[in-house]
Motif scaffolding. Structure first.
Motif, PDB file in Angstrom:
ATOM      1  N   VAL A   1      -9.054  -5.265 -14.605  1.00 14.47           N
ATOM      2  CA  VAL A   1      -8.618  -4.672 -13.350  1.00 14.47           C
ATOM      3  C   VAL A   1      -8.681  -3.148 -13.439  1.00 14.47           C
ATOM      4  CG1 VAL A   1      -6.636  -4.411 -11.836  1.00 14.47           C
ATOM      5  CG2 VAL A   1      -7.219  -6.646 -12.732  1.00 14.47           C
TER       6      VAL A   1
ATOM      7  N   ILE B   1      -6.277   1.402  -8.725  1.00 14.86           N
ATOM      8  CA  ILE B   1      -6.953   0.149  -8.393  1.00 14.86           C
ATOM      9  C   ILE B   1      -6.287  -0.498  -7.191  1.00 14.86           C
ATOM     10  CG2 ILE B   1      -6.999  -2.246  -9.194  1.00 14.86           C
ATOM     11  CD1 ILE B   1      -9.374  -0.863 -10.056  1.00 14.86           C
ATOM     12  N   GLN B   2      -4.971  -0.434  -7.188  1.00 12.77           N
ATOM     13  CA  GLN B   2      -4.260  -1.049  -6.074  1.00 12.77           C
ATOM     14  C   GLN B   2      -4.691  -0.455  -4.742  1.00 12.77           C
ATOM     15  OE1 GLN B   2      -0.032  -0.909  -6.449  1.00 12.77           O
ATOM     16  NE2 GLN B   2      -0.126  -1.810  -8.482  1.00 12.77           N
TER      17      GLN B   2
ATOM     18  N   ALA C   1      -8.452  -1.481  -3.933  1.00  9.41           N
ATOM     19  CA  ALA C   1      -8.770  -2.886  -3.693  1.00  9.41           C
ATOM     20  C   ALA C   1      -8.682  -3.203  -2.205  1.00  9.41           C
ATOM     21  CB  ALA C   1      -7.803  -3.773  -4.474  1.00  9.41           C
ATOM     22  N   THR C   2      -9.677  -3.888  -1.740  1.00 12.61           N
ATOM     23  CA  THR C   2      -9.674  -4.211  -0.313  1.00 12.61           C
ATOM     24  C   THR C   2      -8.945  -5.511  -0.077  1.00 12.61           C
ATOM     25  OG1 THR C   2     -11.767  -5.229  -0.715  1.00 12.61           O
ATOM     26  CG2 THR C   2     -11.798  -3.031   0.276  1.00 12.61           C
ATOM     27  N   ARG C   3      -8.151  -5.537   0.926  1.00 13.35           N
ATOM     28  CA  ARG C   3      -7.423  -6.756   1.227  1.00 13.35           C
ATOM     29  C   ARG C   3      -8.235  -7.608   2.196  1.00 13.35           C
ATOM     30  NH1 ARG C   3      -2.797  -7.945   0.240  1.00 13.35           N
ATOM     31  NH2 ARG C   3      -2.573  -9.086   2.189  1.00 13.35           N
ATOM     32  N   GLY C   4      -8.100  -8.913   2.001  1.00 10.16           N
ATOM     33  CA  GLY C   4      -8.832  -9.843   2.866  1.00 10.16           C
ATOM     34  C   GLY C   4      -8.469  -9.663   4.328  1.00 10.16           C
TER      35      GLY C   4
END
Lengths: 514, 478
Positions: free
Chosen positions: A186, A504-505, A508-511
């Protein structure tokens, strides 16, 4: 990098696995043994291209890479460098020897035994050649299953306890290692080990991942407080199981330290080095002292393994050139000598049906060839000059003395203890009274065949270690240079508090955003 | 668009099957021999579902959505149905005259689950869930001469009814606050405690119905009892397919969730408690089905890792894991059903020396047990790895650590299965011989085990389908 076009490492990994399937079509026990022996010899032949290993570079060689799970950036990625190639040679060499030493020892479920043996060898080669974190972990865990069965099915009277302890101990240790692998992924977006080595990690991150990895490796080595599974497993395992356990399994832990802890978490390695050195010295002294008091030959050798592996970890964590080289040499040498000692114990067990020292005394007169081999491997084990043990222990001690006189002084009693318990064992075996050995036969041809190659290696590596040292040298130099440059860099950069996990948080792309 | 026949092909196919079964139930007994073709027909359904992968669209006034997610799960449901039908064909505890009815209910339940995987509107979801449940209510007590089966049936109905009522109640709250039941519209609404407390309560109650199906703590208590009471073959169905349905709805609902929300944190905590509690309870079980019951409680916790992560990757991982879970559990139940030739419940000791009695079944059992632990090179490991990756990405570090530590707990009881099968001696008959297992059904058991291994070694293909599913769940069509 040498591009031979032939996938040497994949062949070494998968040939035993495929050959294991072939076992299902065989019925006769003798055919099965011969078949596995031939498979072992072919496997050795397949390893021949590895001799074209380039001694002048620290790069990974014989690299094969292909996409595996693109969604998670996982690759089938294997390769060897100076640290791993010798272990692969040792692994491959042991397969035919293990078949030979189990020829009469294993009487039931012969097919399944050889099946497990082949799976083990494939997985072990995989461990030492994997360059993808997930691939490594798969081999690392998959190897447990055949080893568990080797102990649980063909083991001694207390096999259920020993096999369960072995499995749970090692599995529990490596669960957090999996979390560390996930964290590395990650953090960087890759599972590739060479690529991970080029990344920078904050000290806090290194701190926790080092602990998670070190726990898994320390249990495997095993280091002092985590060693209790080893004597139980060794005593109950069949000869071939003990040999594989001592010669290969234990090395996975130290290999892990060299491959992952030092390059990936240099700052944390530096930070924890005093702890690791302390544990190593305790392992050396404790293992030696306990070995001195054993009555069971296998237990004695098992505890001596704890002490010998202590030298390996000590050599690694003093971070000197000779220390690390000595550690790698010790991995090989311990694999050869202790493997051979376990084979010898197995050989005498077939005659006396007891592993107690008291039941196997006075062999010098009746089994001279046996005692010759035993004496050779015993003196190699405590590092007698002219044998391979001397080279590695001397290198480790030189490395330790370079780092600190105090540490060196603390390790020296360990060497003396090794001489004490091994000579005590050899003495009783050779001249102890009363002897029951009058009717026993000396070594037969089959036993000569599986002991002689190891004896040759003992003397070869003892008298001419140059080639082996040349093989590992570039990799060790590279490893230590990287380590030196990055540990300082890290201590400086870690002053800026920026845990990379947070970035990273954010990225990161959310669905739900789609 | 109100109705497009091409979007509805897998459901129509199953409906046709059900119609056929209905004819069998009322027809003469001589027709019942056709029942043996049912697994084959369900197997053809896999192909039908695979062909329908290319379609996508919204119909029935926006309540029914056909997309990658729904088709992925329909395929998995057909797969599970085929295996469970095959498994249940020669059920020893089912009286002959109930046979067609049994399969009718089995297929009806599967149809409910199939409708569930396409439902994107709360009332539709509710109705589909009920269709799936009511068929199960009838199935569970169908075990001849076994009072425990009736007890299990009553337990399942009563608790199911209560949970359903609560879900309905929750649905009324959601409708009352947000004035819609369409997921695509609910997505845009607020779900925070401070702004819409009633909606949050409603959502939590509604999720409860799914947790009940999934056997997630604290709505797990029926699970071991029902598995134990129901016949082995029925338990194999209850343990696997309804979980798929619950996961697919959770995947759809997860579009409402956000890591910052209270309810997401609640789900994460429930996931952690569920896996720990399930594993700890399984440690002391002696009955194989109870053991698997608690194991499924813990697996419900693992699946939640992907749901709480909520990313496309996380949902794909959850979908992948659901299929893997289906396969490894079916493989495990396959061994149990073949071993229990008279249909009784098996204890751990009944596995003793399985190695000698049927080496093939022992191997299938070992593969599925190691897969359930999550040990490589099985699919269980890959599924778990993907879940851990996606959860860690969203910052659930504590949850990942609890999940990996749980493998260390779980290994004991799964390994126990293998130990009994491989290291204990089989009981011998009076003549001193080991009794072999009749009809081990090695072909199908072996195929299941091979699938579990294959997905562990080469998960890329299935995972790319799961990714389509996860991506589809990410964006509900407007």
């Amino acid at each position: 990098m040498i591009d031979t076009g032939f996938p040497v490492l994949s062949a070494l990994i998968f040939f035993p696995l495929l050959a294991a399937i072939g076992l299902f079509f065989l019925r006769d026990e003798r055919t099965i043994r011969l078949y596995t022996l031939v498979v072992g010899l072919i496997e050795m032949g397949l390893a021949a291209p590895l001799f074209r290993f380039d001694l002048s570079t620290a790069e990974f060689q014989f690299v094969e890479i292909m996409p595996w799970v693109p969604a998670w950036n996982m690759h089938y990625h294997v390769g060897v460098d100076g640290i791993s190639i010798l272990m692969i040679f040792l692994t491959v060499l042991l397969l035919p020897l293990c078949v030979l030493c189990s020829w009469t020892y294993i009487g039931k479920r012969v097919k399944e035994f050889h099946f497990c043996l082949l799976l083990m060898i494939g997985a072990c080669v995989g461990i030492f050649s994997a360059l993808d974190f997930v691939l490594f972990y798969i081999f690392w865990e998959a190897m447990l299953i055949p080893m568990f069965l080797l102990i649980a099915v063909w083991g001694g009277p207390n096999k259920r306890y020993a096999s369960l302890k072995f499995f749970i101990y090692t599995l529990a240790g490596s669960t957090l290692f999996l979390a560390a692998i996930v964290a590395f992924f990650v953090n960087t977006g890759t599972f590739s080990i060479p690529e991970l080595m080029t990344h920078e990690y904050s000290f806090r991150f290194q701190f926790w991942t080092f602990l998670a990895m070190a726990l898994a490796f320390a249990i495997k080595v095993p280091m002092f407080p985590f060693h209790t599974w080893l004597p139980a497993a060794h005593v109950e395992a069949p000869t071939a199981g003990s040999v594989l356990l001592a010669s290969i399994l234990l090395k996975m832990g130290t290999y892990g330290f060299l491959r992952f802890c030092l390059p990936l978490t240099p700052a944390a390695s530096e930070y924890f080095a005093p702890l690791m050195i302390t544990i190593s010295i305790v392992s050396i002294l404790y293992g030696g002292a306990i070995a001195l008091g054993q009555r069971d030959m296998k237990k004695l050798i098992a505890y001596s393994s704890v002490a010998h592996m202590g030298f390996v970890t000590l050599g690694i964590f003093v971070f000197t050139m000779r220390g690390v080289e000595g550690a790698i040499m010790q991995m090989i040498n311990h694999g050869i000598t202790t493997g051979a000692l376990f084979m010898l114990v197995g050989a005498i067990y077939e005659r006396s049906h007891s592993r107690e020292i008291a039941d196997n005394m006075g062999l010098g007169k009746y089994l001279p060839a046996y005692m010759f081999f035993f004496g050779l491997f015993a003196i190699a084990s405590f590092g007698f000059p002219g044998t391979n043990g001397f080279v590695s222990e001397a290198l480790v001690l030189i490395g330790v003395f370079e780092a600190s006189y105090l540490l060196g002084a603390l390790a020296i009693p360990g060497v003396m203890l090794a001489a004490a318990y091994m000579l005590r064992l050899g003495l009783k075996l050779a001249w102890g009274q009363p002897s029951q050995a009058a009717t026993w036969k000396d070594l037969n041809i089959r036993e000569w065949v599986y002991l002689a190659p190891l004896a040759v290696l003992v003397l070869y590596l003892g008298l001419m270690p140059t080639l082996a040292l040349k093989t590992i040298n570039p990799s060790v130099v590279h490893l230590l240079n990287q380590y030196e440059s990055r540990k300082t860099l890290h201590l400086e950069s870690s002053l800026q508090p920026e845990p990379p996990v947070q970035s990273i948080q954010l990225s990161a792309t959310r669905g739900t955003d789609q | 668009m109100i109705f497009q026949i091409e979007l509805f092909i897998p459901e129509l196919y199953l409906l046709a099957l059900i119609g056929g079964l209905f004819v069998l139930t009322v027809g003469p007994q001589s027709w019942w021999r056709f029942l043996r073709y049912l697994p084959l027909a369900a197997g053809v359904g896999i192909g039908v579902a695979a062909l329908s992968f290319q379609f996508s669209g919204l119909m029935l006034y926006g309540a029914y959505q056909v997309d990658g997610l729904s088709q992925f799960f329909k395929l998995a449901i057909f797969l599970g149905l085929a295996v469970t039908c095959l498994n249940a064909l020669n059920q020893p505890t089912l009286s002959e005259e109930k046979r067609p009815d049994y399969f009718l209910f089995l297929c009806l339940s599967a149809l409910g689950l199939m409708l569930l995987s396409s439902a994107v509107e709360l009332v539709t979801i509710f109705l589909a869930l009920e269709l799936a449940s009511y068929s199960l209510y009838a199935l569970i007590p169908l075990r001849s001469k076994e009072p425990a089966a009736a007890e299990a049936g009553i337990k399942y109905i009563l608790f199911g009814a209560v949970v359903t009522a609560l879900a309905m109640y929750g649905l009324s709250y959601i409708l009352g606050v947000h004035h819609t039941t369409y997921l695509s519209e609910l997505m845009t609404k607020t779900w925070s405690w401070s702004e819409a407390p009633a909606a949050l309560i409603g959502l939590t109650l509604f999720l409860g119905a799914l947790f009940y199906k999934l056997a997630l703590f604290p709505l797990h208590f029926w699970c071991p009892d029902v598995y134990e009471g129901a016949s082995n073959e029925t338990a194999a169905f209850v343990a696997t397919l309804p979980k798929l349905g619950a996961v697919v709805v959770l995947v759809r609902l997860s579009t409402l969730l956000d890591p910052s929300m209270e309810v997401t944190m609640l789900l994460a905590v429930l996931a952690a408690v569920s896996m720990t509690f399930g594993n700890l309870s399984a440690l002391v079980q002696n009955d194989l089905k109870r053991l698997l019951g608690y194991s499924s409680v813990s697996h419900a916790g693992y699946v939640m890792l992907g749901i709480v992560a909520g990313t496309a990757a996380g949902l794909a991982a959850a979908a992948f894991y659901a299929v893997v879970y289906l396969l490894m559990n079916l493989a495990c139940f396959w061994v149990i059903c073949r071993l229990s030739t008279d249909g009784r419940n098996l204890k751990l000791d009944d596995l003793n020396g399985l190695y000698q009695r049927s080496p093939g079944l022992a191997l299938v059992l070992a593969v599925s047990a190691f897969a359930l632990v999550g040990l490589p090179p099985t699919a269980g490991f890959m599924g778990k790895l993907f879940l851990l990756n996606s959860a860690w990405m969203e910052g659930y570090h504590w949850l990942v650590i609890i999940a990996v530590l749980n493998s260390a707990i779980a290994i004991y009881y799964y390994l126990n299965l293998v130990r009994h099968a491989y290291t204990r001696e089989a009981p011998v008959t009076a003549s001193g011989e080991v009794q072999a297992v009749p009809n081990p059904g090695l072909l199908w058991g072996g195929l299941l085990a091979a699938a579990v291994l294959w997905l562990g070694v080469a998960p890329a293909t299935l995972f790319s389908f799961a990714q389509l599913a996860g991506a589809a769940a990410g964006g509900v069509l407007p």
